[in-house]
Scaffold this motif. Structure first.
Motif, PDB file in Angstrom:
ATOM      1  N   ASN A  48       0.718  -1.187   0.063  1.00  0.00           N
ATOM      2  CA  ASN A  48      -0.054  -0.156  -0.101  1.00  0.00           C
ATOM      3  C   ASN A  48       0.770   1.236   0.076  1.00  0.00           C
ATOM      4  N   CYS A  49       2.023   1.322   0.878  1.00  0.00           N
ATOM      5  CA  CYS A  49       2.749   2.472   0.906  1.00  0.00           C
ATOM      6  C   CYS A  49       3.451   2.782  -0.693  1.00  0.00           C
ATOM      7  N   LEU A  50       3.979   1.477  -1.316  1.00  0.00           N
ATOM      8  CA  LEU A  50       4.044   1.661  -2.744  1.00  0.00           C
ATOM      9  C   LEU A  50       3.224   2.291  -3.479  1.00  0.00           C
ATOM     10  N   GLY A  51       2.038   2.053  -3.285  1.00  0.00           N
ATOM     11  CA  GLY A  51       0.949   2.656  -4.262  1.00  0.00           C
ATOM     12  C   GLY A  51       0.653   3.989  -3.738  1.00  0.00           C
ATOM     13  N   ARG A  52       0.932   4.438  -2.868  1.00  0.00           N
ATOM     14  CA  ARG A  52       0.920   5.689  -2.494  1.00  0.00           C
ATOM     15  C   ARG A  52       1.787   6.803  -3.035  1.00  0.00           C
ATOM     16  N   ILE A  53       2.955   6.186  -3.169  1.00  0.00           N
ATOM     17  CA  ILE A  53       3.786   6.975  -3.800  1.00  0.00           C
ATOM     18  C   ILE A  53       4.059   6.941  -5.283  1.00  0.00           C
ATOM     19  N   GLY A  54       2.909   6.299  -5.875  1.00  0.00           N
ATOM     20  CA  GLY A  54       2.799   6.239  -7.447  1.00  0.00           C
ATOM     21  C   GLY A  54       3.310   4.934  -8.140  1.00  0.00           C
ATOM     22  N   VAL A  55       3.611   4.016  -7.440  1.00  0.00           N
ATOM     23  CA  VAL A  55       3.932   2.745  -7.982  1.00  0.00           C
ATOM     24  C   VAL A  55       2.639   2.110  -8.635  1.00  0.00           C
ATOM     25  N   GLU A  56       2.776   1.706  -9.902  1.00  0.00           N
ATOM     26  CA  GLU A  56       1.772   0.964 -10.424  1.00  0.00           C
ATOM     27  C   GLU A  56       1.951  -0.206 -11.007  1.00  0.00           C
ATOM     28  N   GLU A  57       3.151  -0.436 -11.178  1.00  0.00           N
ATOM     29  CA  GLU A  57       3.728  -1.772 -11.889  1.00  0.00           C
ATOM     30  C   GLU A  57       4.807  -2.081 -10.939  1.00  0.00           C
ATOM     31  N   ILE A  58       4.806  -3.516 -10.505  1.00  0.00           N
ATOM     32  CA  ILE A  58       5.795  -4.338  -9.921  1.00  0.00           C
ATOM     33  C   ILE A  58       6.639  -5.339 -10.940  1.00  0.00           C
ATOM     34  N   HIS A  59       7.785  -5.233 -11.073  1.00  0.00           N
ATOM     35  CA  HIS A  59       8.615  -6.061 -11.876  1.00  0.00           C
ATOM     36  C   HIS A  59       9.424  -7.278 -10.859  1.00  0.00           C
ATOM     37  N   LEU A  60       8.624  -8.322 -10.649  1.00  0.00           N
ATOM     38  CA  LEU A  60       9.352  -9.222  -9.891  1.00  0.00           C
ATOM     39  C   LEU A  60      10.590 -10.034 -10.538  1.00  0.00           C
ATOM     40  N   VAL A  61      11.746  -9.748  -9.718  1.00  0.00           N
ATOM     41  CA  VAL A  61      13.035 -10.447 -10.586  1.00  0.00           C
ATOM     42  C   VAL A  61      13.407 -11.359  -9.534  1.00  0.00           C
ATOM     43  N   THR A  62      13.694 -12.522 -10.123  1.00  0.00           N
ATOM     44  CA  THR A  62      14.574 -13.668  -9.185  1.00  0.00           C
ATOM     45  C   THR A  62      15.658 -14.022 -10.205  1.00  0.00           C
ATOM     46  N   VAL A  63      16.690 -14.165  -9.722  1.00  0.00           N
ATOM     47  CA  VAL A  63      18.177 -14.395 -10.385  1.00  0.00           C
ATOM     48  C   VAL A  63      18.533 -15.810 -10.020  1.00  0.00           C
ATOM     49  N   ILE A  64      18.670 -16.608 -10.669  1.00  0.00           N
ATOM     50  CA  ILE A  64      19.309 -17.707 -10.760  1.00  0.00           C
ATOM     51  C   ILE A  64      20.698 -17.606 -10.835  1.00  0.00           C
ATOM     52  N   PRO A  65      21.577 -17.820  -9.627  1.00  0.00           N
ATOM     53  CA  PRO A  65      23.063 -17.889  -9.798  1.00  0.00           C
ATOM     54  C   PRO A  65      23.758 -18.491 -11.040  1.00  0.00           C
ATOM     55  N   ALA A  66      24.646 -18.112 -11.546  1.00  0.00           N
ATOM     56  CA  ALA A  66      25.394 -18.919 -12.712  1.00  0.00           C
ATOM     57  C   ALA A  66      25.794 -20.247 -12.406  1.00  0.00           C
ATOM     58  N   ASN A  67      26.247 -20.538 -11.190  1.00  0.00           N
ATOM     59  CA  ASN A  67      27.030 -21.785 -10.713  1.00  0.00           C
ATOM     60  C   ASN A  67      25.605 -22.594 -10.217  1.00  0.00           C
TER      61      ASN A  67
END
Length: 281
Positions: free
Chosen positions: A24-43
């Protein structure tokens, strides 16, 4: 605004995503779109014994998507391979994000090492404002320590150009901020002020700008080690988030991240928001 939310699918990073108050805090400051990023380490490879990454990843990301969408935000997911902080920065640049958020359990170098090292590396290299969301340590089912991300801000300034850029973040944070404490720590050699300038006067001018937006503001001028005094101010005023620029005065590349910012990220009890300098072409 688009925001990148980095997750390693651990309980610590999950706490940020599943906190309705944080979303909700993110929405209040104008965030409308979340990009979820998960990184698989190369090893790390899917065929490693005892590891079912594909199933775990799909389950986790689908659950997170449902939570975020129920908060009224759009969601995109990115699964990438490589060095976590580099790939997170790369996604932020590619999608034009205005904010990156990462959960961190904080001080211990032995606990939650992957997300902890990623948070530290992002603090050194982030290309957009970075929120390090502090998560409970030593808990099987951890929660965020201070849910209202931007409700009570502690802004630390050395009056540098990057500090001014960090202060300008209040132009959108103000929609979620009720109180602010503005802190300047004087040192024997303070290159942020010219001869005859008064830090209290400078802080009062900044406070007036926030009060025009309806933010209850106080100022605090201290003397001593900047990181120690900022953290002492955190202990005294109990902000939900410390806001500061991520670069100091040094022109040496190896010191672009001032020791102050690095120390604050590592040692703060609550959330920290770092704002990098504006990028040059």
């Amino acid at each position: 605004m688009k925001a990148v939310l980095a997750t390693d699918l651990s309980a610590a990073s999950e706490a940020t995503i599943e906190s309705e108050t944080c979303l909700n805090c993110l929405g209040r400051i104008g965030v409308e779109e979340i990009h979820l990023v998960t990184v698989i380490p190369a090893n790390v490879h899917a065929g490693m014994p005892g590891i079912d990454f594909e199933k775990r990843r799909k389950q986790g990301l689908n659950r997170y998507r449902d939570v975020i969408e129920s908060a009224g935000l759009d969601v995109e997911t990115h699964v990438v391979r490589g060095t976590p902080h580099r790939r997170i920065n790369g996604v932020a640049e590619t999608v034009g994000a205005g904010l990156t958020i990462i959960g961190s359990r904080g001080k211990s170098p032995l606990e939650n090492r992957v997300i902890g090292s990623t948070a530290r590396n992002l603090a050194r290299t982030t290309v957009v404002p970075l929120v390090v969301n502090r998560i409970e340590r030593a808990a099987d089912d951890p929660e965020v320590i201070r849910e209202h991300l931007f409700q009570r801000m502690l802004f630390a300034t050395d009056f540098s150009a990057n500090a001014e850029r960090a202060f300008e973040s209040f132009s959108y944070l103000r929609h979620a901020t009720q109180e602010a404490t503005l802190v300047h720590v004087g040192t024997p050699k303070d290159p942020g002020l010219g001869e005859g300038e008064d830090p209290e006067v400078e802080l009062d001018a900044l406070a007036a700008r926030l009060e025009d937006w309806g933010i209850e503001t106080e100022t605090d001028v201290r003397q001593g080690d900047p990181a120690d005094e900022i953290l002492a101010a955190e202990a005294e005023f109990r902000p939900t988030t410390i806001l500061l620029g991520s670069r100091g005065h040094s022109r040496l590349r190896r010191l672009l991240l001032g020791n102050v910012s690095e120390d604050v990220v590592a040692r703060a009890d609550g959330n920290v928001m770092l704002v990098p300098p504006e990028r040059t072409a």
